[in-house]
Design a protein around this motif. Structure first.
Motif, PDB file in Angstrom:
ATOM      1  N   ARG A 224       8.778 -30.990  -3.275  1.00  0.00           N
ATOM      2  CA  ARG A 224       7.755 -31.352  -4.484  1.00  0.00           C
ATOM      3  C   ARG A 224       8.030 -30.544  -5.593  1.00  0.00           C
ATOM      4  N   LEU A 225       8.805 -29.344  -5.727  1.00  0.00           N
ATOM      5  CA  LEU A 225       9.064 -28.851  -6.725  1.00  0.00           C
ATOM      6  C   LEU A 225      10.371 -29.620  -7.702  1.00  0.00           C
ATOM      7  N   ALA A 226      11.325 -30.205  -6.769  1.00  0.00           N
ATOM      8  CA  ALA A 226      12.382 -31.177  -7.463  1.00  0.00           C
ATOM      9  C   ALA A 226      11.656 -32.215  -7.912  1.00  0.00           C
ATOM     10  N   LEU A 227      10.541 -32.889  -7.304  1.00  0.00           N
ATOM     11  CA  LEU A 227      10.071 -34.002  -7.708  1.00  0.00           C
ATOM     12  C   LEU A 227       9.151 -33.918  -9.196  1.00  0.00           C
ATOM     13  N   LEU A 228       8.749 -32.321  -9.203  1.00  0.00           N
ATOM     14  CA  LEU A 228       7.977 -32.068 -10.384  1.00  0.00           C
ATOM     15  C   LEU A 228       9.059 -32.077 -11.619  1.00  0.00           C
ATOM     16  N   ARG A 229      10.303 -31.485 -11.155  1.00  0.00           N
ATOM     17  CA  ARG A 229      11.162 -31.400 -12.219  1.00  0.00           C
ATOM     18  C   ARG A 229      11.827 -32.577 -12.610  1.00  0.00           C
ATOM     19  N   CYS A 230      12.087 -33.523 -11.702  1.00  0.00           N
ATOM     20  CA  CYS A 230      12.894 -34.751 -12.055  1.00  0.00           C
ATOM     21  C   CYS A 230      12.015 -35.901 -12.042  1.00  0.00           C
TER      22      CYS A 230
ATOM     23  N   SER B 296       0.177 -37.206 -12.245  1.00  0.00           N
ATOM     24  CA  SER B 296       1.345 -37.448 -13.032  1.00  0.00           C
ATOM     25  C   SER B 296       1.316 -36.856 -14.295  1.00  0.00           C
ATOM     26  N   LEU B 297       0.212 -36.827 -15.048  1.00  0.00           N
ATOM     27  CA  LEU B 297      -0.019 -36.280 -16.397  1.00  0.00           C
ATOM     28  C   LEU B 297      -0.083 -34.877 -15.997  1.00  0.00           C
ATOM     29  N   VAL B 298      -0.486 -34.127 -15.079  1.00  0.00           N
ATOM     30  CA  VAL B 298      -0.407 -32.699 -14.948  1.00  0.00           C
ATOM     31  C   VAL B 298       1.081 -32.376 -14.566  1.00  0.00           C
ATOM     32  N   ARG B 299       1.668 -32.841 -13.766  1.00  0.00           N
ATOM     33  CA  ARG B 299       3.019 -32.785 -13.576  1.00  0.00           C
ATOM     34  C   ARG B 299       3.841 -32.583 -14.598  1.00  0.00           C
ATOM     35  N   SER B 300       3.804 -33.702 -15.566  1.00  0.00           N
ATOM     36  CA  SER B 300       4.464 -33.687 -16.818  1.00  0.00           C
ATOM     37  C   SER B 300       4.200 -32.335 -17.559  1.00  0.00           C
TER      38      SER B 300
ATOM     39  N   VAL C  67       2.780 -29.497 -16.817  1.00  0.00           N
ATOM     40  CA  VAL C  67       3.814 -28.125 -15.917  1.00  0.00           C
ATOM     41  C   VAL C  67       5.066 -28.309 -16.459  1.00  0.00           C
ATOM     42  N   ALA C  68       5.673 -29.303 -16.189  1.00  0.00           N
ATOM     43  CA  ALA C  68       6.967 -29.597 -16.579  1.00  0.00           C
ATOM     44  C   ALA C  68       7.379 -28.926 -18.072  1.00  0.00           C
ATOM     45  N   ALA C  69       6.570 -29.363 -18.755  1.00  0.00           N
ATOM     46  CA  ALA C  69       6.663 -29.178 -20.379  1.00  0.00           C
ATOM     47  C   ALA C  69       6.253 -27.522 -20.718  1.00  0.00           C
ATOM     48  N   LEU C  70       5.774 -26.935 -19.777  1.00  0.00           N
ATOM     49  CA  LEU C  70       5.578 -25.386 -19.958  1.00  0.00           C
ATOM     50  C   LEU C  70       6.534 -24.732 -20.318  1.00  0.00           C
ATOM     51  N   PRO C  71       6.534 -23.730 -21.291  1.00  0.00           N
ATOM     52  CA  PRO C  71       7.815 -22.683 -21.346  1.00  0.00           C
ATOM     53  C   PRO C  71       8.226 -22.276 -19.960  1.00  0.00           C
ATOM     54  N   PRO C  72       9.538 -21.965 -19.793  1.00  0.00           N
ATOM     55  CA  PRO C  72       9.895 -21.790 -18.313  1.00  0.00           C
ATOM     56  C   PRO C  72       9.231 -20.799 -17.695  1.00  0.00           C
ATOM     57  N   ASP C  73       9.148 -19.539 -18.317  1.00  0.00           N
ATOM     58  CA  ASP C  73       8.627 -18.507 -17.641  1.00  0.00           C
ATOM     59  C   ASP C  73       7.311 -18.752 -17.042  1.00  0.00           C
ATOM     60  N   GLN C  74       6.359 -19.410 -17.947  1.00  0.00           N
ATOM     61  CA  GLN C  74       4.997 -20.050 -17.567  1.00  0.00           C
ATOM     62  C   GLN C  74       4.913 -20.972 -16.403  1.00  0.00           C
ATOM     63  N   ALA C  75       5.989 -21.779 -16.540  1.00  0.00           N
ATOM     64  CA  ALA C  75       6.133 -23.039 -15.486  1.00  0.00           C
ATOM     65  C   ALA C  75       6.513 -22.271 -14.243  1.00  0.00           C
ATOM     66  N   ASP C  76       7.556 -21.142 -14.243  1.00  0.00           N
ATOM     67  CA  ASP C  76       7.938 -20.564 -12.885  1.00  0.00           C
ATOM     68  C   ASP C  76       6.931 -19.846 -12.307  1.00  0.00           C
ATOM     69  N   ALA C  77       5.934 -19.233 -12.855  1.00  0.00           N
ATOM     70  CA  ALA C  77       4.962 -18.564 -12.465  1.00  0.00           C
ATOM     71  C   ALA C  77       3.771 -19.591 -11.630  1.00  0.00           C
TER      72      ALA C  77
ATOM     73  N   SER D 256      -3.495 -29.380  -7.058  1.00  0.00           N
ATOM     74  CA  SER D 256      -3.652 -30.735  -6.362  1.00  0.00           C
ATOM     75  C   SER D 256      -2.437 -31.423  -6.655  1.00  0.00           C
ATOM     76  N   ALA D 257      -1.970 -31.263  -8.218  1.00  0.00           N
ATOM     77  CA  ALA D 257      -0.769 -32.150  -8.372  1.00  0.00           C
ATOM     78  C   ALA D 257       0.384 -31.672  -8.022  1.00  0.00           C
ATOM     79  N   LEU D 258       0.571 -30.443  -7.770  1.00  0.00           N
ATOM     80  CA  LEU D 258       1.761 -29.752  -7.389  1.00  0.00           C
ATOM     81  C   LEU D 258       1.778 -29.850  -5.661  1.00  0.00           C
ATOM     82  N   HIS D 259       0.852 -30.278  -5.096  1.00  0.00           N
ATOM     83  CA  HIS D 259       0.795 -30.731  -3.811  1.00  0.00           C
ATOM     84  C   HIS D 259       0.716 -32.154  -3.306  1.00  0.00           C
TER      85      HIS D 259
END
Lengths: 230, 102
Positions: A37-43, A132-136, A138-148, B50-53
């Protein structure tokens, strides 16, 4: 539940290093879906995400002898490997999907925090376009915030574990997450409002037969600006 | 510009981020605007979780990944210890190797 399933990540890593393939299978079962899911979030591509998730575990095994636990969970390390693999492939997130009008309206009502008429967040979250909008976002957050955010919401780590994994204090992690939530809310609201405006324009174009010259570039929103400059 | 966070709001947000319940007294101390802001941030957190799951890999992909990983673990277990970085010896072995090159 057998002993291996209940073992800590640290115990399973030690057993894996001793050549116990079943110990690594437990770790794989524990983290594969989260890494995927993390990979899906990123790519944003399921096929690429599967390749990257598999490669993450191969790379983890290759470097397992050198790994030193900073928190009790292996997930922060796996997530770093995964993120690096996505970066190596040069994959970027897909463009933000457009929301239909009811989804955009529900999201906006939810996030504007108006008393009384806000829909149930769980119902809004059921919509694929919203996720999908939420994932995009999150992916656009500054890297340290996205990691957290990833470690907290996808990895289900405690603030203490996130702090250990990122080499920060718990206070700093709270501040990162708080800023991330504010940033996400802003980005999602902008996405919802833009979707409503576009939908309105499409309806007008369809009914009066004229072509409006408004494009994304005319709105001047932060989201539109960031997309243009990225 | 980011909105200013009051001390009462910060306490409530900290409780939420830690995953615990928000004390009713802390929530009661928020202004109406802060409660609305809090509800919006909670909703954002629900959407994010929810989105991340969402998104499940195919069972085939998971099984193939596991097979590949396990065969690698097995191969590493069969490899001679000297070939592994952790078993390259201590300082004495490094000095001996260095002397051997001279």
């Amino acid at each position: 539940m057998d002993a291996a399933t209940q073992a800590t990540d640290r115990q399973l890593v030690e057993q894996t290093l001793a050549g116990n393939t079943e110990a690594f299978a437990v770790l794989h079962r524990r983290y594969y879906v989260r890494v995927y899911r993390l990979a899906l979030l990123r790519c944003q591509n399921p096929s690429d995400a599967e390749d990257i998730a598999a490669e993450t575990f191969v790379r983890a095994i290759t470097h397992l002898t050198a790994y030193r636990f900073r928190s009790e969970s292996l997930f922060p390390w796996l997530s770093r490997i995964c993120t690096n693999l996505v970066a190596d492939r040069g994959r970027r997130g897909a463009p933000v999907l457009s929301l239909d009008t009811p989804a955009a309206g529900g999201l906006r009502a939810l996030l504007e925090g108006l008393p009384g008429d806000a829909p149930d967040p769980h119902q809004v979250a059921e919509q694929h376009e919203v996720r999908s909008l939420v994932r995009s976002a999150v992916a656009a957050l500054p890297p340290d915030q996205a990691d957290a955010v990833v470690l907290r919401f996808a990895g289900e780590l405690s603030l203490k574990e996130i702090a250990a994994a990122l080499g920060k204090t718990e206070g700093a992690v709270k501040a990162l997450l708080h800023r991330a939530m504010i940033g996400l809310r802003k980005a999602l609201l902008e996405g919802a409002r833009e979707a409503e405006v576009f939908s309105h324009l499409r309806r007008n174009t369809a009914t009066d037969g004229t072509t409006h010259s408004y494009g994304t570039q005319d709105y001047g929103s932060d989201a539109a600006r960031s997309r243009r400059t990225s | 510009m980011e909105p200013k966070t009051t001390e009462a709001m910060r306490r409530v947000l900290d409780a939420l981020l830690e995953g615990g319940p928000v004390p009713e007294s802390a929530r009661a101390s928020l202004s109406e605007a802060e409660r609305a802001e809090l509800d919006a941030l909670v909703a954002t957190a629900v959407l994010t979780r929810s989105a991340l799951h969402e998104g499940d890999p195919s069972p085939n992909a998971e099984a193939a990944s596991l097979r590949r990983a396990q065969s690698l673990v097995a191969a590493q277990g069969r490899a001679p210890r000297a070939a592994r970085p952790a078993a390259r010896g201590g300082i004495a072995a490094r000095i001996a190797r260095w002397l051997g090159k001279r």
